[in-house]
Design a protein around this motif. Structure first.
Motif, PDB file in Angstrom:
ATOM      1  N   TYR A 175       6.275  13.945  -1.858  1.00  0.00           N
ATOM      2  CA  TYR A 175       5.509  12.722  -2.141  1.00  0.00           C
ATOM      3  C   TYR A 175       5.456  12.466  -3.644  1.00  0.00           C
ATOM      4  O   TYR A 175       5.125  13.346  -4.429  1.00  0.00           O
ATOM      5  N   ASP A 176       5.790  11.256  -4.054  1.00  0.00           N
ATOM      6  CA  ASP A 176       5.674  10.897  -5.470  1.00  0.00           C
ATOM      7  C   ASP A 176       4.941   9.579  -5.666  1.00  0.00           C
ATOM      8  O   ASP A 176       5.065   8.918  -6.687  1.00  0.00           O
ATOM      9  N   GLY A 177       4.156   9.171  -4.642  1.00  0.00           N
ATOM     10  CA  GLY A 177       3.304   7.999  -4.790  1.00  0.00           C
ATOM     11  C   GLY A 177       3.951   6.684  -4.438  1.00  0.00           C
ATOM     12  O   GLY A 177       3.326   5.634  -4.589  1.00  0.00           O
ATOM     13  N   GLU A 178       5.188   6.680  -3.966  1.00  0.00           N
ATOM     14  CA  GLU A 178       5.842   5.416  -3.648  1.00  0.00           C
ATOM     15  C   GLU A 178       5.275   4.819  -2.372  1.00  0.00           C
ATOM     16  O   GLU A 178       5.039   5.520  -1.388  1.00  0.00           O
ATOM     17  N   ALA A 179       5.095   3.526  -2.370  1.00  0.00           N
ATOM     18  CA  ALA A 179       4.501   2.850  -1.212  1.00  0.00           C
ATOM     19  C   ALA A 179       5.385   2.949   0.018  1.00  0.00           C
ATOM     20  O   ALA A 179       4.910   2.874   1.147  1.00  0.00           O
ATOM     21  N   ALA A 180       6.691   3.110  -0.178  1.00  0.00           N
ATOM     22  CA  ALA A 180       7.617   3.154   0.956  1.00  0.00           C
ATOM     23  C   ALA A 180       7.471   4.430   1.771  1.00  0.00           C
ATOM     24  O   ALA A 180       7.971   4.505   2.890  1.00  0.00           O
ATOM     25  N   GLU A 181       6.796   5.432   1.246  1.00  0.00           N
ATOM     26  CA  GLU A 181       6.655   6.697   1.960  1.00  0.00           C
ATOM     27  C   GLU A 181       5.520   6.561   2.972  1.00  0.00           C
ATOM     28  O   GLU A 181       4.394   6.986   2.749  1.00  0.00           O
ATOM     29  N   THR A 182       5.842   5.964   4.098  1.00  0.00           N
ATOM     30  CA  THR A 182       4.819   5.522   5.044  1.00  0.00           C
ATOM     31  C   THR A 182       4.147   6.667   5.775  1.00  0.00           C
ATOM     32  O   THR A 182       3.140   6.442   6.426  1.00  0.00           O
ATOM     33  N   CYS A 183       4.682   7.879   5.704  1.00  0.00           N
ATOM     34  CA  CYS A 183       3.993   8.990   6.368  1.00  0.00           C
ATOM     35  C   CYS A 183       2.652   9.267   5.715  1.00  0.00           C
ATOM     36  O   CYS A 183       1.743   9.797   6.329  1.00  0.00           O
ATOM     37  N   PHE A 184       2.492   8.886   4.440  1.00  0.00           N
ATOM     38  CA  PHE A 184       1.256   9.151   3.733  1.00  0.00           C
ATOM     39  C   PHE A 184       0.182   8.124   4.043  1.00  0.00           C
ATOM     40  O   PHE A 184      -0.994   8.428   4.036  1.00  0.00           O
ATOM     41  N   THR A 185       0.564   6.914   4.320  1.00  0.00           N
ATOM     42  CA  THR A 185      -0.379   5.869   4.719  1.00  0.00           C
ATOM     43  C   THR A 185       0.179   5.203   5.965  1.00  0.00           C
ATOM     44  O   THR A 185       1.201   4.533   5.910  1.00  0.00           O
ATOM     45  N   ILE A 186      -0.469   5.437   7.101  1.00  0.00           N
ATOM     46  CA  ILE A 186       0.037   4.968   8.389  1.00  0.00           C
ATOM     47  C   ILE A 186       0.145   3.443   8.402  1.00  0.00           C
ATOM     48  O   ILE A 186      -0.783   2.733   8.020  1.00  0.00           O
ATOM     49  N   VAL A 187       1.306   2.952   8.821  1.00  0.00           N
ATOM     50  CA  VAL A 187       1.521   1.532   9.034  1.00  0.00           C
ATOM     51  C   VAL A 187       1.901   1.342  10.499  1.00  0.00           C
ATOM     52  O   VAL A 187       2.958   1.791  10.936  1.00  0.00           O
ATOM     53  N   THR A 188       1.002   0.728  11.268  1.00  0.00           N
ATOM     54  CA  THR A 188       1.234   0.548  12.696  1.00  0.00           C
ATOM     55  C   THR A 188       2.526  -0.221  12.931  1.00  0.00           C
ATOM     56  O   THR A 188       2.748  -1.264  12.322  1.00  0.00           O
ATOM     57  N   GLY A 189       3.364   0.311  13.816  1.00  0.00           N
ATOM     58  CA  GLY A 189       4.635  -0.322  14.126  1.00  0.00           C
ATOM     59  C   GLY A 189       5.769   0.164  13.262  1.00  0.00           C
ATOM     60  O   GLY A 189       6.939  -0.064  13.584  1.00  0.00           O
ATOM     61  N   THR A 190       5.442   0.854  12.160  1.00  0.00           N
ATOM     62  CA  THR A 190       6.470   1.402  11.280  1.00  0.00           C
ATOM     63  C   THR A 190       6.515   2.917  11.358  1.00  0.00           C
ATOM     64  O   THR A 190       7.587   3.515  11.462  1.00  0.00           O
ATOM     65  N   THR A 191       5.355   3.552  11.322  1.00  0.00           N
ATOM     66  CA  THR A 191       5.294   5.003  11.431  1.00  0.00           C
ATOM     67  C   THR A 191       5.593   5.430  12.868  1.00  0.00           C
ATOM     68  O   THR A 191       5.040   4.876  13.811  1.00  0.00           O
ATOM     69  N   ALA A 192       6.467   6.436  13.016  1.00  0.00           N
ATOM     70  CA  ALA A 192       6.898   6.879  14.344  1.00  0.00           C
ATOM     71  C   ALA A 192       5.747   7.509  15.116  1.00  0.00           C
ATOM     72  O   ALA A 192       4.883   8.182  14.550  1.00  0.00           O
ATOM     73  N   SER A 193       5.752   7.282  16.430  1.00  0.00           N
ATOM     74  CA  SER A 193       4.777   7.877  17.324  1.00  0.00           C
ATOM     75  C   SER A 193       5.526   8.562  18.464  1.00  0.00           C
ATOM     76  O   SER A 193       6.604   8.132  18.862  1.00  0.00           O
ATOM     77  N   ALA A 194       4.951   9.666  18.975  1.00  0.00           N
ATOM     78  CA  ALA A 194       5.601  10.410  20.056  1.00  0.00           C
ATOM     79  C   ALA A 194       4.544  10.863  21.052  1.00  0.00           C
ATOM     80  O   ALA A 194       3.368  11.021  20.716  1.00  0.00           O
TER      81      ALA A 194
END
Length: 512
Positions: free
Chosen positions: A30-49
């Motif tokens: 992690y280096d603070g980039e907004a594209a690293e969605t695992c750090f901040t959940i975005v519904t519909g983008t972050t994978a779910s299982a």
């Protein structure tokens, strides 16, 4: 047996009608980039299982693990976790509390590597904690480590204070410390010995040490274990590499030394193996929040400073006593007549029943309420005893469209309510088209989550001012963080409350 079969079928359906879904992702650098969605959940983008089915002692739940290196978040992992193969190696149950584990790298400048684990079992995809959920400690934890979930320093055994800088220097009442005392050079059973004897002087601590010598090909040449009394507290459990002895000829043939040491401050505590990993086999003294407010001045309400408990303590305890009016004609946003009497946080040697007991005060129309609870875990006796922690937020604006609403989609972590009489968590949601979860153009939409004394019930009502039915939904619940999701969703516990009596009634009519 045939009489019980229908009940088992019904209860099985009600107990778990679907497999649990969890967010699953891994952000290793992690280096603070907004594209690293695992750090901040975005519904519909972050994978779910969907988790595997539970089997035997193996129960599945969702977790989020953050790695913090010297105060900087560097990695996160979200997954379906298994209760018998998680960080809690001493239990096959789902962990009941979020926690941080710190390991010290003692090579050169010590580096604190902390892993913080969040756990949840409902609703689906509940492992949504983000880096904003972590709390920095307000000061340097000199002889300890920061618990980034609570934001409070966890002191090494032998140290106390808000920044772990106060040393424990002597045994209590002048009594001799009892420690295991042996050396594997002359006692072959030293590494597993548990026999303690009085220390020769007034040493306050017991220690375990392991010294290993290895050669250039990493073959271990000799290992020595010592257990003893000491006046010098070094660490709960830590290892370092040292230069090899300077005496010839051993210094000429590429030998190295790896030394581990563990220190503790209660009788019989040095029975462990020193391995440099704080993993539960150390006799670390329980630390509880300790304070006493006997006048109701509020000085103990939000206390978090911990102290090492006396020997024999097994639990942390907190008790709150208050007076409250008998009024019942209140809206859920109103507060009753209330006066705090006392709050005490302390160490305890036994568990007590988690409850709030009411007693009438003469013929007056108010009650005296005593709430008490014990827990196991350093500093766990915070907040209000026997009361839930709730999510508290509200839509920051009135929405007329389906735009992003933080309180709806990314609410904060649950926290202690402001008063001990708040017995429920609630959700009030309004302005949705009935049955669709969508906003209605021209009508305000809003969601509020919070604490409540009276509760607001469970269910939805609707009105049709023009050509669209608009729904308002309420939800009341009583467990930590239960007011997550929307006001129209009914949790499994509530579902059982409504359906289980009906199932029992059906059995009564048919078989009895």
């Amino acid at each position: 047996m045939k009489y019980l079969t229908p009940f088992f079928v019904i209860f099985g359906i009600l107990g778990r009608t679907y497999s649990l879904d969890c967010y699953v992702c891994n952000g290793a650098q992690y280096d603070g980039e907004a594209a690293e969605t695992c750090f901040t959940i975005v519904t519909g983008t972050t994978a779910s299982a969907t988790c595997a089915a539970d089997a035997g002692t193996k129960v599945h739940y969702c977790n989020a693990k953050f790695t913090v290196v010297d105060g900087v978040t560097t990695a996160v992992e979200r997954a379906c976790a298994e209760s018998d193969d998680d960080e809690d190696t001493h239990s096959n149950a789902v962990p009941t509390a979020d926690r941080c584990i710190t390991v010290i790298d003692a090579t050169g400048n010590p580096t604190a590597i902390t892993e913080c684990f969040y756990h949840c079992s409902a609703p689906d995809n509940c492992n949504t904690e983000n880096t904003a959920s972590l709390k920095q400690c307000p000061n340097n934890c000199n002889r300890g480590s920061c618990n980034y979930i609570t934001g409070v320093c966890v002191c090494d055994s032998g140290w106390s204070g808000t920044n772990c800088s106060t040393a424990v220097t002597s045994t209590s009442s002048g009594a001799s410390r009892k420690c295991v005392q042996c050396n594997s050079e002359i006692d072959s059973g030293c590494s597993t010995s548990t026999t303690s004897v009085d220390c020769p002087g007034n040493e306050a601590y017991c220690s375990t040490g392991t010294s290993a010598i290895f050669d250039g090909s990493d073959a271990v040449i000799r290992t020595v274990t010592t257990k003893a009394c000491t006046s010098d507290f070094k660490s709960v459990d830590q290892c370092v590499f040292n230069e090899i002895h300077t005496d010839s000829p051993i210094n000429d043939v590429g030998y190295s030394e790896f030394n581990c040491f563990s220190t503790c401050d209660t009788n019989d505590c040095n029975t462990n193996t020193a391995d440099g990993v704080i993993n539960g086999n150390e006799a670390v003294v329980l630390q509880c929040v300790v304070c006493s407010d006997t006048t109701g001045d509020g000085s103990c309400n939000t206390a978090t400073a911990r102290q090492a408990c006396p020997s024999g303590s097994t639990h942390c305890k907190h008790t709150a006593i208050y007076h409250i009016s008998d009024r019942v004609d209140l809206s859920y946003t109103a507060d009753p007549g209330y006066k705090l009497v006392s709050v005490v946080r302390e160490c305890a040697t036994a568990a007590v029943t988690r409850e709030c007991a009411e007693a009438s005060v003469g013929s007056l129309s108010f009650k005296k309420v005593t709430c008490t609870e014990t827990c196991q875990g350093d500093g766990c006796n915070v907040g209000w005893p026997a009361r839930p922690e709730c999510i508290t937020c509200s839509s920051r604006a009135t929405y007329y469209t389906d735009s992003y609403d933080q309180c709806l989609e990314n609410p904060p972590m649950p926290a202690a309510c402001s008063h001990p009489y708040h017995s429920s968590c609630v959700i009030h949601e309004s302005g949705l088209e009935k049955g669709t979860r969508k906003s209605v153009e021209g009508y305000p939409r809003r969601i509020t989550r919070g604490c409540s004394y009276a509760g607001i019930g469970n269910g939805c009502t609707s009105a049709q001012p023009r050509d669209t039915e608009i729904e308002t939904c309420n939800r009341t619940c009583t467990t930590d963080g239960c007011n997550v999701g929307s006001g129209g969703l009914m949790p499994v516990v509530t579902l059982l409350t409504f359906l289980l009596p009906a199932a029992l009634g059906l059995l009564t009519q048919r078989y009895f």
